[in-house]
Design a protein around this motif. Structure first.
Motif, short mmCIF file in Angstrom:
data_model
loop_
_atom_site.label_atom_id
_atom_site.label_comp_id
_atom_site.label_asym_id
_atom_site.label_seq_id
_atom_site.Cartn_x
_atom_site.Cartn_y
_atom_site.Cartn_z
N LYS A 138 -4.31 2.52 1.63
CA LYS A 138 -4.96 1.33 1.62
C LYS A 138 -5.79 1.04 0.69
O LYS A 138 -5.70 -0.18 0.20
CB LYS A 138 -5.77 1.43 3.08
N TYR A 139 -6.31 1.84 -0.09
CA TYR A 139 -7.23 1.63 -1.22
C TYR A 139 -6.79 1.79 -2.70
O TYR A 139 -7.56 1.79 -3.52
CB TYR A 139 -8.64 2.46 -1.03
N SER A 140 -5.67 1.85 -2.74
CA SER A 140 -4.73 2.28 -4.08
C SER A 140 -4.13 0.83 -4.42
O SER A 140 -3.69 0.22 -3.57
CB SER A 140 -3.82 3.27 -4.07
N ASP A 141 -4.31 0.69 -5.77
CA ASP A 141 -3.29 -0.34 -6.24
C ASP A 141 -1.90 -0.11 -6.41
O ASP A 141 -1.48 1.08 -5.96
CB ASP A 141 -3.82 -0.77 -7.67
N LYS A 142 -1.24 -1.21 -6.42
CA LYS A 142 0.31 -0.86 -6.63
C LYS A 142 0.68 -0.32 -7.76
O LYS A 142 0.01 -0.29 -8.73
CB LYS A 142 0.89 -2.11 -6.39
N ASN A 143 1.83 0.50 -7.55
CA ASN A 143 2.25 1.23 -8.91
C ASN A 143 1.38 2.40 -9.05
O ASN A 143 1.44 2.59 -10.26
CB ASN A 143 2.68 0.36 -9.95
N LYS A 144 0.87 2.80 -8.11
CA LYS A 144 -0.03 4.16 -8.48
C LYS A 144 0.80 5.32 -7.72
O LYS A 144 1.72 5.30 -6.98
CB LYS A 144 -1.39 4.13 -7.80
N THR A 145 0.34 6.54 -8.25
CA THR A 145 0.72 7.83 -7.78
C THR A 145 -0.22 8.45 -7.20
O THR A 145 -1.46 8.54 -7.62
CB THR A 145 1.43 8.86 -8.98
#
Length: 53
Positions: free
Chosen positions: A43-50
């Motif tokens: 929910k709180y991560s940006d796209k394209n993150k691991t």
């Protein structure tokens, strides 16, 4: 949950190692807590993150 990772363009990296310790806990509550942590990280991560577990 893999579908949610795909649509949010997230990858998950598991770094779970075996431990000599054991946990005495309510299994369902523990699973719910881990799922909640993963859900919040999505929910709180940006796209394209691991997300590393």
């Amino acid at each position: 949950m893999e579908y949610i990772f795909k649509i949010n363009q997230l990858t998950i990296q598991k770094e779970i190692k075996a431990a000599d310790e054991s946990i005495i806990a309510d299994e369902d509550a523990l699973i719910e807590a881990i799922e909640n942590i993963i859900s919040n990280s999505i929910k709180y991560s940006d796209k394209n993150k691991t997300i590393i577990i």
